[in-house]
Design an enzyme around this catalytic site. Sequence first.
Site: not given
Length: 879
Positions: A240, A287
Amino acid sequence: MGPVMCDPRSLIEGLNPQQEEAVKYYGQALLIGAGAGSGKTRVLTRRIAWLLAHGFWASSILAITFTNKAAAEMRERLVTLVGPEAEHMWISTFHSACVRILRRDGKEIGLKSGFSIYDTADSERLVKLIAADLNIDTKRYTPRMLLGKISDCKNALVSWKDQLKKANCDYTPGQRGYQVSAGDVDELVAVVYAEYQHRLALANAVDFDDLIMRTVELLQTCPQVSEYYRHRFRYIFVDEYQDTNHAQYVLVRELSGIDSDEQPDPQARGAGRVGPSWITVVGDSDQSIYAFRGADIRNIQDFEQDFPNAKTIMLEQNYRSTQTILDAANAVIAKNENRKPKKLWTALGQGDKIVGYAADNAQQEAGWIANEIARIHTEEDVAYRDIAIMYRANAQSRSLEEAMINANLPYQLVGGTKFYERREVKDAIAYLQAIVNPADNVNVRRILNVPKRGLGARAEGLVAGYADAHGLTFFESIEHMDQIEGMTGRTTKPLGAFRDLMHELADFAKEHDSKPSEVVAEVLDKSGLLEELQRSEDPQDASRVDNLSQLQSVAAEFEQNTPDATLAGFLETTALVADSDQLPGEGEDSGKVTMMTLHTAKGLEYPYVFLTGMEQGTFPHQRAMEDTSELSEERRLAYVGITRAKRRLYVTRAAVRAQWGQANDMMPSQFLDEIPDELIDWKRREAGVERMRASWGDDDEFGGWDDDDDFGSTSFGGSMYGSSTYGSSSYGSGSRGSHPTYGSSHGSHSSYGSGRSSYGSGSRRFSGGSHSGSSSYGSYGSSRSSYGSGKPSGKSGKVTTRRAKPKDLTKSAPASSLDGNNGLSISDFQIGDRITHDHYGLGKVIETQDKGANSVITVDFGTDGVKRLLLRVAPIEKL
């Protein structure tokens, strides 16, 4: 530990070409651009296993994730792939890794290894204490706001000294009697920041942001420490990566040694290799949705510039969603500029169309969702655990929760009051923190009079004053209570009992350090926390007893799962729990529908997803309307929401939504326009009010009614926005309705506000969260027949009977708060002005916001608190 050998061929079985390339890549820096649902965890774990299969050492690997849940999943997968050798790697969150580093080496920068970790509540309490000492108005400058500014500084690695310099301020931490300049926010923040860090140091404590910032400080100021970790972690993996902030970005660079003078040796392997560490980051710039927490999308966008010889491999095959859902996501995100082109595709097939529904208001939207959930559960045999409702802001959950309760549907709310933030649990943990670290002033002061033992504000003030005057911690001051002036026997007796209790508990904790559950049991018993709740007749206290029982169970579970368990270790795990860690694990059936914000939903997936509140101003958020970078972030959030759905996606909106106690007309979200129309099956394309407005422009026909629109035929009865066909759903209560669509057969009575409404025009016309008079938003006639007695003709859905002119209709309609205006102008109000309010009485203006017709003033009403009032409808008079 030596290298691990496993069969490399087994690691690339079943991978697509891009996944295989990423797993096998041999080089200094790699960015895996992993689209939603593209199997990034699989690729990341197999890449680590691939390195081990080729002679690299497990102990030289550091893998960083953002949640404990993700770290646990990665560890489990690696154990499956390489066996127990996975235990020799560091696989943890950023914060957990930093705690380990600071526990070992924090003494180099003045941190003792037993330091406390403050959560948000502890930090806010400390800021509140500081604000009281510095005479700061906490109604105007709330502890949360001040803490947010401090957090921004830390995420940007701006120290308190830098901040004081920037504000041109000569404050010295610990200084007494300092006066902050009125209205100078920069100076105020700088002073509170400096004092906050000073008191954290005195308490041997850190907050969440400090875990990163102080680790960076350690690595940058102690060459021997940074050298140790650079030589230990030769291979760094960051999941991430798009969510990293500046501090985390610098931490990764420091650990990798990319800025050091060492030259890489391409031939060398394992722990003996010199030069910068190899770094693999996994993420998706589409994202990146945490800018409000300081996440910097440039970290992933500029990876190839930041790390020499970096390679990017894009993963675009999606294994989660249908092509319909991916086409919608691709269409929305394509509108963002400055992004790497990426188009998700799947081999799973086209799948169901997206289902759309336009409601009159939030209550009707929620009612339709509840009814549809009941229907698919009964008719399509969809388990509740496979359904999620997502919304942009927590405030939207209220009407959704009401609808779920009225339909008798089980649900769990994620991101509400978390277990470790509940008062009784916080009290118990405060005792444990104070035992482990008696210098922790915030937690010692929290439990001084919990449960009540006759030590009120006066006693606390005397002890705190002596501590300040003599440079002692709060507990050390208690130890010297005989020397504190003003102490009476009435205070010293309970204060002495508290001191003795803490000594007894500390002694017990030392003897039972490896059994945290026994320490928890002793604290609950000896402190009186448990007894007080057990004696209470308040029914809510029974659930608080259950929560304390749960805390002891959590401690016991920690003991079983942790070979070298300690009380400090247990406290560390409770401090580092994230929102998403509360969710049930894979394969665990909660038996409930999950409700959460879109930000919380990141990384999760559900077969059936309801995306609610798809309106301009709700989603995208109002703040994004005039800011292109914020709008880009909102679009990424929409992309995240859409790609959470595996099988079927629902999109819903309301034509009218209440904001700040005012009913506002809402335009459909631009994100709905960006989804190709052929992908959406609209069960109701326009809300009733929108059709009515459209019809007012046509003298001949009412217009726009669909034959099968049961909502249209009922929502205008009585109060247009107040009533709904969705009361107690016949699905929710177990019986089956006879009508296959969503008509009145699914609800036997109205439960969405046909009586009192919080948005009407009664005596409490405007205030955040207050209830108002008896009217809803306004009714447009007692029934649909007000507009003519004709019936829909044929498939066109048009009413052919002539209708009354709009002006005649509006004359007879009750006043709606949509049209209210008291004639007041924002230019007439200044900070400090006195006003009187019909309900709250006298107040002082503490903030004004010029937003044209939607201008807002913030007023301090003393005992009634601070209220934000929408100026044009507020029942106020300027004095």
